[in-house]
Scaffold this motif. Structure first.
Motif, short mmCIF file in Angstrom:
data_model
loop_
_atom_site.label_atom_id
_atom_site.label_comp_id
_atom_site.label_asym_id
_atom_site.label_seq_id
_atom_site.Cartn_x
_atom_site.Cartn_y
_atom_site.Cartn_z
N ASP A 97 0.86 -1.17 0.00
CA ASP A 97 0.00 0.00 0.00
C ASP A 97 0.90 1.23 0.00
N PRO A 98 1.01 1.92 -1.13
CA PRO A 98 1.95 3.04 -1.22
C PRO A 98 1.63 4.18 -0.25
N GLN A 99 0.39 4.32 0.13
CA GLN A 99 0.04 5.38 1.08
C GLN A 99 0.62 5.07 2.45
N ARG A 100 0.61 3.82 2.84
CA ARG A 100 1.25 3.41 4.10
C ARG A 100 2.77 3.56 3.98
N LEU A 101 3.28 3.14 2.82
CA LEU A 101 4.73 3.16 2.61
C LEU A 101 5.29 4.57 2.69
N VAL A 102 4.71 5.51 1.97
CA VAL A 102 5.25 6.87 2.00
C VAL A 102 4.86 7.62 3.26
N GLY A 103 3.91 7.08 4.01
CA GLY A 103 3.58 7.68 5.30
C GLY A 103 4.78 7.71 6.24
N ILE A 104 5.69 6.79 6.03
CA ILE A 104 6.92 6.74 6.82
C ILE A 104 7.71 8.04 6.67
N ALA A 105 7.68 8.61 5.46
CA ALA A 105 8.46 9.80 5.17
C ALA A 105 7.88 11.05 5.83
N ASP A 106 6.61 11.02 6.18
CA ASP A 106 5.95 12.17 6.81
C ASP A 106 6.16 13.44 5.99
N ASN A 107 5.88 13.33 4.68
CA ASN A 107 6.05 14.45 3.75
C ASN A 107 4.74 14.59 2.97
N ALA A 108 3.98 15.63 3.24
CA ALA A 108 2.67 15.83 2.62
C ALA A 108 2.76 15.93 1.10
N ALA A 109 3.90 16.35 0.58
CA ALA A 109 4.07 16.48 -0.87
C ALA A 109 4.02 15.13 -1.58
N LEU A 110 4.18 14.03 -0.83
CA LEU A 110 4.15 12.70 -1.42
C LEU A 110 2.75 12.09 -1.48
N GLU A 111 1.80 12.71 -0.81
CA GLU A 111 0.46 12.13 -0.71
C GLU A 111 -0.21 11.93 -2.06
N SER A 112 -0.12 12.91 -2.95
CA SER A 112 -0.78 12.76 -4.25
C SER A 112 -0.09 11.69 -5.10
N ILE A 113 1.21 11.57 -4.96
CA ILE A 113 1.94 10.53 -5.70
C ILE A 113 1.54 9.15 -5.18
N ALA A 114 1.47 9.02 -3.85
CA ALA A 114 1.07 7.75 -3.25
C ALA A 114 -0.35 7.37 -3.67
N THR A 115 -1.23 8.35 -3.74
CA THR A 115 -2.60 8.09 -4.17
C THR A 115 -2.62 7.61 -5.62
N GLU A 116 -1.82 8.23 -6.47
CA GLU A 116 -1.75 7.81 -7.87
C GLU A 116 -1.24 6.38 -7.99
N VAL A 117 -0.19 6.05 -7.26
CA VAL A 117 0.33 4.68 -7.29
C VAL A 117 -0.70 3.70 -6.75
N ALA A 118 -1.37 4.05 -5.67
CA ALA A 118 -2.41 3.18 -5.10
C ALA A 118 -3.53 2.93 -6.09
N ASP A 119 -3.96 3.98 -6.77
CA ASP A 119 -5.02 3.82 -7.78
C ASP A 119 -4.57 2.88 -8.89
N ARG A 120 -3.33 3.03 -9.32
CA ARG A 120 -2.81 2.15 -10.39
C ARG A 120 -2.70 0.71 -9.90
N PHE A 121 -2.24 0.52 -8.67
CA PHE A 121 -2.14 -0.84 -8.13
C PHE A 121 -3.53 -1.47 -7.98
N GLU A 122 -4.52 -0.68 -7.58
CA GLU A 122 -5.89 -1.22 -7.50
C GLU A 122 -6.35 -1.69 -8.88
N ARG A 123 -6.04 -0.90 -9.92
CA ARG A 123 -6.41 -1.31 -11.28
C ARG A 123 -5.63 -2.56 -11.71
N VAL A 124 -4.37 -2.67 -11.32
CA VAL A 124 -3.58 -3.87 -11.63
C VAL A 124 -4.25 -5.09 -11.01
#
Length: 138
Positions: A97-124
């Motif tokens: 789960d990329p949202q959990r993964l990048v949550g480690i970084a505690d960087n709000a700028a990564l949230e939209s990227i993590a959401t995009e990756v999560a959406d793509r993984f859900e489609r996969v």
């Protein structure tokens, strides 16, 4: 704590690996590494293990965007997708789960990227499940 998203499929292990790689490619991911855990344990430990493959998936554009925001993010890349035989004999596809993964970084700028990756993984996962579903009876 859930840190993956997953689907069980009704197909052979090799069919599932192939379908997963194809679905990842369709979503813009390349598989940078493919680790056959079963073969590695047999060779290095002389032990048997269930069929289990770790696919290191990377979307170069999204990785660039993430690294531009957080240079240490590379320690969490590539994103792993696994295909394995469950205890009950099913074949499972599981993605971090990329949202959990990048949550480690505690960087709000990564949230939209993590959401995009999560959406793509859900489609996969949906594509793999749909492509490997048994034909419906009419």
């Amino acid at each position: 704590m859930d840190y993956t998203m997953k689907k069980s499929v009704d197909a052979t292990f090799d069919e599932t690996v192939d379908a997963t790689v194809a679905a990842l490619e369709a979503e813009g991911f390349g598989v940078l590494c493919d680790i056959d855990v079963q073969a590695t344990f047999a060779k290095k430990l002389d032990e048997e293990f269930r069929q289990y493959r770790i696919l290191g998936a990377c979307n170069p554009g999204l990785a660039r965007d993430g690294l531009s925001e957080e240079i240490e993010l590379g320690a969490l890349l590539p994103c792993n997708v696994v295909v394995y035989e469950s205890d009950d004999g099913d074949v499972v596809v599981s993605a971090v789960d990329p949202q959990r993964l990048v949550g480690i970084a505690d960087n709000a700028a990564l949230e939209s990227i993590a959401t995009e990756v999560a959406d793509r993984f859900e489609r996969v996962l949906a594509t793999v499940a749909d492509d490997l579903a048994p034909p419906s009876e009419t």
